[in-house]
Scaffold this motif. Structure first.
Motif, PDB file in Angstrom:
ATOM      1  N   LYS A   1       0.716  -1.176  -0.007  1.00 21.12           N
ATOM      2  CA  LYS A   1       0.055   0.072   0.219  1.00 21.12           C
ATOM      3  C   LYS A   1       1.013   1.099   0.032  1.00 21.12           C
ATOM      4  N   GLN A   2       2.183   1.141   0.714  1.00 21.63           N
ATOM      5  CA  GLN A   2       2.647   2.644   0.629  1.00 21.63           C
ATOM      6  C   GLN A   2       3.582   2.602  -0.738  1.00 21.63           C
ATOM      7  N   TYR A   3       3.573   1.533  -1.617  1.00 22.02           N
ATOM      8  CA  TYR A   3       4.396   1.797  -2.728  1.00 22.02           C
ATOM      9  C   TYR A   3       3.471   1.208  -3.870  1.00 22.02           C
ATOM     10  N   PRO A   4       2.381   1.768  -4.018  1.00 23.56           N
ATOM     11  CA  PRO A   4       1.342   1.038  -5.080  1.00 23.56           C
ATOM     12  C   PRO A   4       2.058   1.206  -6.587  1.00 23.56           C
ATOM     13  N   GLU A   5       2.902   2.374  -6.927  1.00 20.84           N
ATOM     14  CA  GLU A   5       3.411   2.335  -8.008  1.00 20.84           C
ATOM     15  C   GLU A   5       4.457   1.265  -8.685  1.00 20.84           C
ATOM     16  N   LYS A   6       4.917   0.535  -7.521  1.00 22.40           N
ATOM     17  CA  LYS A   6       5.669  -0.693  -7.804  1.00 22.40           C
ATOM     18  C   LYS A   6       5.080  -1.958  -8.192  1.00 22.40           C
ATOM     19  N   LYS A   7       3.633  -1.905  -7.989  1.00 18.50           N
ATOM     20  CA  LYS A   7       2.669  -3.080  -8.350  1.00 18.50           C
ATOM     21  C   LYS A   7       3.474  -4.390  -7.953  1.00 18.50           C
ATOM     22  N   TYR A   8       3.672  -4.458  -6.784  1.00 20.83           N
ATOM     23  CA  TYR A   8       4.034  -5.942  -5.892  1.00 20.83           C
ATOM     24  C   TYR A   8       3.093  -6.956  -6.433  1.00 20.83           C
ATOM     25  N   ARG A   9       3.652  -8.122  -6.704  1.00 18.73           N
ATOM     26  CA  ARG A   9       3.047  -9.376  -6.482  1.00 18.73           C
ATOM     27  C   ARG A   9       3.024 -10.222  -5.398  1.00 18.73           C
ATOM     28  N   LEU A  10       2.093 -10.489  -4.586  1.00 15.45           N
ATOM     29  CA  LEU A  10       2.199 -11.239  -3.330  1.00 15.45           C
ATOM     30  C   LEU A  10       2.271 -12.628  -3.491  1.00 15.45           C
ATOM     31  N   LEU A  11       3.347 -13.457  -3.492  1.00  9.99           N
ATOM     32  CA  LEU A  11       3.546 -14.696  -3.748  1.00  9.99           C
ATOM     33  C   LEU A  11       3.337 -15.211  -2.122  1.00  9.99           C
ATOM     34  N   GLY A  12       2.199 -15.865  -1.992  1.00  9.34           N
ATOM     35  CA  GLY A  12       2.028 -16.462  -0.607  1.00  9.34           C
ATOM     36  C   GLY A  12       0.874 -17.582  -0.614  1.00  9.34           C
ATOM     37  N   THR A  13       0.725 -18.416   0.219  1.00 11.49           N
ATOM     38  CA  THR A  13      -0.446 -19.351   0.137  1.00 11.49           C
ATOM     39  C   THR A  13      -1.849 -18.669   0.453  1.00 11.49           C
ATOM     40  N   GLU A  14      -1.770 -17.830   1.243  1.00  8.44           N
ATOM     41  CA  GLU A  14      -3.086 -17.166   1.270  1.00  8.44           C
ATOM     42  C   GLU A  14      -3.437 -16.556  -0.022  1.00  8.44           C
ATOM     43  N   ASP A  15      -2.630 -15.874  -0.833  1.00  6.10           N
ATOM     44  CA  ASP A  15      -2.953 -15.451  -2.095  1.00  6.10           C
ATOM     45  C   ASP A  15      -3.481 -16.494  -3.029  1.00  6.10           C
TER      46      ASP A  15
ATOM     47  N   GLN B   1      -2.792 -27.698   1.373  1.00  3.32           N
ATOM     48  CA  GLN B   1      -1.640 -28.526   0.931  1.00  3.32           C
ATOM     49  C   GLN B   1      -1.329 -28.057  -0.765  1.00  3.32           C
ATOM     50  N   GLN B   2      -2.251 -28.034  -1.237  1.00  2.62           N
ATOM     51  CA  GLN B   2      -2.154 -27.887  -3.016  1.00  2.62           C
ATOM     52  C   GLN B   2      -1.576 -26.413  -3.204  1.00  2.62           C
ATOM     53  N   ALA B   3      -1.796 -25.393  -2.274  1.00  2.00           N
ATOM     54  CA  ALA B   3      -1.676 -24.071  -2.334  1.00  2.00           C
ATOM     55  C   ALA B   3      -0.117 -23.973  -2.202  1.00  2.00           C
ATOM     56  N   SER B   4       0.428 -24.878  -1.090  1.00  3.46           N
ATOM     57  CA  SER B   4       1.839 -24.754  -0.737  1.00  3.46           C
ATOM     58  C   SER B   4       2.653 -25.572  -1.702  1.00  3.46           C
ATOM     59  N   GLN B   5       2.233 -26.478  -2.357  1.00  2.00           N
ATOM     60  CA  GLN B   5       2.808 -27.316  -3.481  1.00  2.00           C
ATOM     61  C   GLN B   5       3.000 -26.303  -4.635  1.00  2.00           C
ATOM     62  N   CYS B   6       2.011 -25.561  -5.027  1.00  2.00           N
ATOM     63  CA  CYS B   6       1.881 -24.955  -6.369  1.00  2.00           C
ATOM     64  C   CYS B   6       2.685 -23.554  -6.100  1.00  2.00           C
ATOM     65  N   LEU B   7       2.865 -22.945  -4.918  1.00  2.00           N
ATOM     66  CA  LEU B   7       3.722 -22.104  -4.646  1.00  2.00           C
ATOM     67  C   LEU B   7       5.228 -22.191  -4.718  1.00  2.00           C
ATOM     68  N   THR B   8       5.594 -23.285  -4.761  1.00  2.00           N
ATOM     69  CA  THR B   8       7.017 -23.776  -5.007  1.00  2.00           C
ATOM     70  C   THR B   8       7.216 -23.571  -6.554  1.00  2.00           C
ATOM     71  N   ASP B   9       6.370 -24.095  -7.359  1.00  3.24           N
ATOM     72  CA  ASP B   9       6.196 -23.887  -8.716  1.00  3.24           C
ATOM     73  C   ASP B   9       6.384 -22.490  -9.344  1.00  3.24           C
ATOM     74  N   LEU B  10       5.393 -21.674  -8.792  1.00  3.91           N
ATOM     75  CA  LEU B  10       5.292 -20.231  -9.134  1.00  3.91           C
ATOM     76  C   LEU B  10       6.389 -19.480  -8.578  1.00  3.91           C
ATOM     77  N   ILE B  11       7.176 -19.550  -7.532  1.00  2.00           N
ATOM     78  CA  ILE B  11       8.291 -18.906  -7.363  1.00  2.00           C
ATOM     79  C   ILE B  11       9.544 -19.267  -8.493  1.00  2.00           C
ATOM     80  N   LYS B  12       9.563 -20.337  -9.120  1.00  2.00           N
ATOM     81  CA  LYS B  12      10.324 -20.566 -10.243  1.00  2.00           C
ATOM     82  C   LYS B  12       9.955 -19.945 -11.180  1.00  2.00           C
TER      83      LYS B  12
END
Length: 628
Positions: free
Chosen positions: A405-419, A435-446
């Motif tokens: 919220k402090q830096y909206p111009e950077k357009k951060y993408r939040l990579l997390g299980t809740e997202d 469990q599926q979200a945690s496994q998928c997050l590993t691939d998304l980081i790559k």
């Protein structure tokens, strides 16, 4: 199936049988054998077996407070399980930093506790008993389970410095590779796409916008539901729809989940219109091959009317936006799909699939001056990745959201299980979705490491190996590590508040193991450009972590390792005389047939007293050339 027969199977066959039973097919062969053997011995349904694997025994209880209870009672309660049915769970292992001494801050093993206690010989998996809803595992458990996998992973290859394969045409309309979910895969032509992990994570909705939008005129575009990607119905009974498609319009800074934000308007393929998360009956359900026409009519006073066609048939007005709603903001075409592939007609030369309403122009046929570019192409050197580090409930997600919220111009993408959980709009139990979200997050980081942009890795990241691997993936980015480590009282308050708000319960044994495995990062120029401790400074945080480790070691009973069977090595027989007459004798060596010669083959085992026997001397005395 007997255990002996299961052990004869190959890894591929074990994985195939576990997949047929609906069980996890990942891990080493010993883990796969134990999992399949337990499933066959139980004689229960695959769903029940999977629930048993994701639960804890009801008798395992570890105090929530840090006051030390009688250790004998705790050890008896944790180890009073049936060891004949142990499930392997790598998430309960602990890790020392590479090269660290036996006792060092951040990754120490305390005297008298060389190995960390683990229920059921290092495993948290249950041996039976009913599954309790109160004992459902939380997000931190599955995140830590995925972090453990980095211990055995190879270091990633450094990114290759190569030029862009194709020059971006600023005026070309296509699916935006920088305005999409990372789990949405864009086709090579830029006009088609589908969920990237539809076969492994069927609950995931994936969205993407076009590169251009409009703020005036009468414009439309067409979307075709190509085909379903999930041929077999999902086993989960709570998942009603195996596939889905939404098409419509949204503003550039809204969520990629079309229809879930206020300034996001969609026609849902199940026969509804969706905006702001609210659904109303509209239109008809979609099937394979159907074509949706999405049209926006801007009036001179700023009001907008949105309506849809299905196979050229008008479905009626879906949304009316007053002039005060958009306030001159750009509307961008948007699609959201689950387990299906879509195609948009983006070739300005190709005729429309169905003729649009009179007076409407396809988006691709508009003059370049009337189209507005929605996103810009970032360069890797300008991108930033922020890695969060902290124990569960310490406030990492709150810090990340505040920073966005402090830096909206950077357009951060939040990579997390809740997202990722928010991308699973319907269906599935929360524990299974976690469990599926945690496994998928590993691939998304790559995938994120290969896609320029600004990212925040919202995970615990308490293991040194996990941090190192992820930071190496983002070589070329500006890497920043933020540690959130509050005081003890504040952490307890936040952890309790998180449990009440999310309704999750992190197993206390797993939480103690997280504390034992946790290590705090130190400045490493080759891995990060900036290290920040958001709350307690590094020295105080390190002292507090050491206290957590000492208390966790006292609460956890020692690991009971099975006795290893001694290995009996077969010794070679001692030959006390020359070879028997029925064997082939050496004739090429002079002196062999001479009974006066004491020459013996080199493979004979001499008595201990004759181990210094000089073969060279023997060969020399017999007149042959000696070995050097």
């Amino acid at each position: 199936m007997k255990l002996a027969d299961i052990k004869k199977l190959k890894v591929a066959e074990l994985r195939s049988k576990l997949t047929e039973l609906g069980l996890d097919s990942r891990g080493l062969k010993a883990e796969l054998v134990d999992r399949l053997c337990s499933a066959s011995q139980s004689g229960q349904s695959p769903e029940h077996v999977e629930l048993l694997e994701n639960s804890l025994p009801s008798e395992v209880q570890v105090p929530t407070e840090f006051s030390s209870p009688p250790v004998v009672e705790c050890a008896a309660a944790l180890c009073e399980v049936d060891r004949s049915r142990a499930y392997t769970d790598t998430a309960t292992q602990t890790e020392l930093e590479p090269g660290s001494p036996a006792v060092s801050p951040g990754s120490e093993r305390l005297p008298g506790s060389e190995s960390v206690c683990q229920a059921e010989e290092g495993q948290l998996e249950p041996t039976g008993g009913p599954l309790s809803e109160e004992m459902g595992r939380g997000r931190a458990f599955y995140e830590f389970k995925e972090e453990i996998r980095y211990k055995r992973s190879k270091s990633p290859q450094p990114p290759q410095d190569k030029e862009e394969e194709e020059e971006w045409d600023e005026d070309k309309v296509r699916l935006d590779p920088y305005g999409r979910h990372l789990h949405f895969e864009v086709g090579s032509d830029g006009s088609c796409g589908q969920p990237r992990y539809w076969d492994r994570f069927p609950l995931l909705w994936s969205g993407c916008r076009l590169t251009h939008g409009v703020r005036q005129g009468r414009v439309g575009f067409e979307v075709r539901l190509e085909r379903k990607l999930l041929a077999v119905e999902t086993e989960d009974q709570e998942v009603k729809d195996s596939y889905g498609l939404r098409a419509g319009w949204s503003v550039g800074n809204s969520s990629l989940l079309l229809g879930e934000d206020e300034l996001s308007y969609a026609y849902d393929g199940c026969g509804q219109r969706v905006s702001g998360g609210n659904t109303e009956e509209y239109g008809e359900p979609l099937s394979e091959g159907d074509i949706i026409g999405c049209y926006a009519s801007f009036s001179t006073d700023g009001a907008v009317e949105l309506f849809f066609h299905k196979n050229s048939r008008f479905l009626g007005r879906a949304f009316y936006l007053s002039p005060s709603v958009l306030r001159g903001r750009v509307l961008v075409p948007h699609v959201l799909c689950k387990n299906c592939s879509v195609r948009l007609l983006l070739d300005p030369v190709t005729p429309q699939w169905y003729p649009g309403p009179p007076g409407f122009t396809p988006l691709t046929a508009l003059p370049a001056g009337q189209r507005v570019r929605a996103t810009s192409v970032p360069s890797r050197a300008q991108c930033e990745v922020v890695m969060m580090v902290g124990l569960p409930g310490s406030g990492k997600s709150f810090w990340a959201q505040t920073h966005m919220k402090q830096y909206p111009e950077k357009k951060y993408r939040l990579l997390g299980t809740e997202d990722l959980l928010t991308c699973m709009l319907s269906g599935g139990q929360r524990d299974s979705r976690l469990q599926q979200a945690s496994q998928c997050l590993t691939d998304l980081i790559k995938a994120a490491a290969k896609t320029p942009g600004n990212y925040i890795l919202d995970q615990c990241n308490v293991l040194f190996s996990a941090r190192r691997h992820k930071l190496q993936l983002f070589a070329g980015f500006r890497r920043r590590v933020v540690v959130v480590f509050p005081s003890t009282d504040e952490w307890k308050r936040r952890l309790s508040q998180s449990r009440m708000s999310d309704g999750e319960h992190i197993p206390e044994t797993a939480l103690l193991k997280l504390q034992v495995s946790c290590s705090l990062p130190e400045p490493q120029p080759e891995l990060m450009e900036e290290l920040e401790y958001a709350e307690l400074p590094q020295e105080q945080a390190q002292i507090l972590l050491t206290e957590y480790k000492e208390e966790a070691h006292r609460l956890l009973p020692p690991v009971i390792k099975p006795d290893k069977k001694p290995r009996w090595c077969k010794k070679r027989r001692h030959l006390l005389g020359p070879p028997p007459s029925n064997r082939m004798q050496w004739t090429a060596v002079p002196g062999w047939a001479d009974p006066r010669s004491n020459l013996q083959p080199r493979h004979w085992n001499l008595p201990y007293q004759q181990q210094n026997y000089d073969y060279n001397r023997s060969f020399a005395s017999s007149g042959s050339q000696s070995y050097s």
